[in-house]
Every structure is written in C-alpha cells, then in structure tokens.
Design a protein around this motif. Structure first.
Motif, PDB file in Angstrom:
ATOM      1  N   THR A  55      -3.775   2.855   5.649  1.00 35.52           N
ATOM      2  CA  THR A  55      -4.933   2.140   5.104  1.00 35.52           C
ATOM      3  C   THR A  55      -5.683   3.012   4.114  1.00 35.52           C
ATOM      4  N   HIS A  56      -5.475   4.291   4.202  1.00 39.48           N
ATOM      5  CA  HIS A  56      -6.145   5.241   3.308  1.00 39.48           C
ATOM      6  C   HIS A  56      -5.297   6.497   3.274  1.00 39.48           C
ATOM      7  N   TYR A  73       0.792   5.545  -0.987  1.00 40.87           N
ATOM      8  CA  TYR A  73       0.007   6.726  -1.346  1.00 40.87           C
ATOM      9  C   TYR A  73       0.956   7.873  -1.664  1.00 40.87           C
ATOM     10  N   ARG A 100       0.865  -1.194   0.000  1.00 42.86           N
ATOM     11  CA  ARG A 100       0.000   0.000   0.000  1.00 42.86           C
ATOM     12  C   ARG A 100       0.890   1.228   0.000  1.00 42.86           C
TER      13      ARG A 100
END
Length: 127
Positions: free
Chosen positions: A103-104, A57, A55
């Motif tokens: 997670t985001h 970002y 993950r």
C-alpha cells in the motif's frame, strides 16, 4: 515454495531477467517483492507489486532501470534488470505476502511482513 532463477554474471550496461516461480500456492492471491542482499549489507527491498499489478514500488537506485512484472497465468514474477551497475551485485530473493503490504513503499520494504521466501539467486555485475 518460491524458486528464483536467471542470476549470473552480467556486464555493466547489459541486461538480465530474474524469474520467481511459485508452486504450492496460487500466485493470484499474493503480493510479491524482490529483495537483495549484498555482502556485508542488510537485505533491502528492490521492488514490489500487488496482486492486480496496479501498485508497484521501486527502490530509488533502481527506478528507471529495473521493471517488475507478474504473470499470474504462469505463476511467475519477473525482475527485468536493465543497465545494471556494480552496486547491484547481490543475492536476489523473491518473497510473497498479503496484498495490503503493497500500500506504500514504507510497508512493502518490510521483510518481516512476507510469508514465503525463495532461496535466492546470485547476480554479479562485472566488466
């Protein structure tokens, strides 16, 4: 302890690689983020990566130009800066925190979630 290095002067359109070396704890157990703070502006998240690297970002303005990479064997996380722009001039910090921070995008950008911080390295983009 986290120690950043690799900052300096870079021309627009050039490239730079920042390093964040972890000591005193094992990188394998932490998510890592790069933040930056320009003069007169608030600290903002640039990129974050979870423990597995699955993950990742990026802040919108750096998407397609910056790449975050972690090497757990070397206890090091990198930020590859390609085609930097004047607006990228800032002090860059790395930070370590729980894996579930990433997670985001809205959670990984929360500076208060991170437990450890480096001292920062200056990046100046100038012709």
């Amino acid at each position: 302890q986290l120690v950043e290095s690799g900052g300096g002067l870079v021309q627009p359109g050039g490239s730079l690689r920042l390093s964040c070396v972890v000591s005193g704890f094992i990188l394998d157990y932490y998510a890592i983020a790069w933040f930056r703070q320009a003069p007169g502006k608030e600290r903002e998240a640039v990129s974050c990566i979870n423990i597995s690297g699955g993950r990742i970002y990026y802040e919108d303005s750096v998407k397609g130009r910056f790449t975050i990479q972690r090497d757990n064997a070397k206890n090091t996380v990198y930020l590859h800066m390609n085609s930097p722009e004047h607006e990228d001039t800032a002090v860059y910090y790395c930070a370590a925190g729980r894996d579930d921070i990433v997670t985001h995008s809205s959670t990984c950008e929360r500076a208060y979630e991170y437990d450890y911080w480096g001292q920062g390295t200056q990046v100046t983009v100038t012709a």
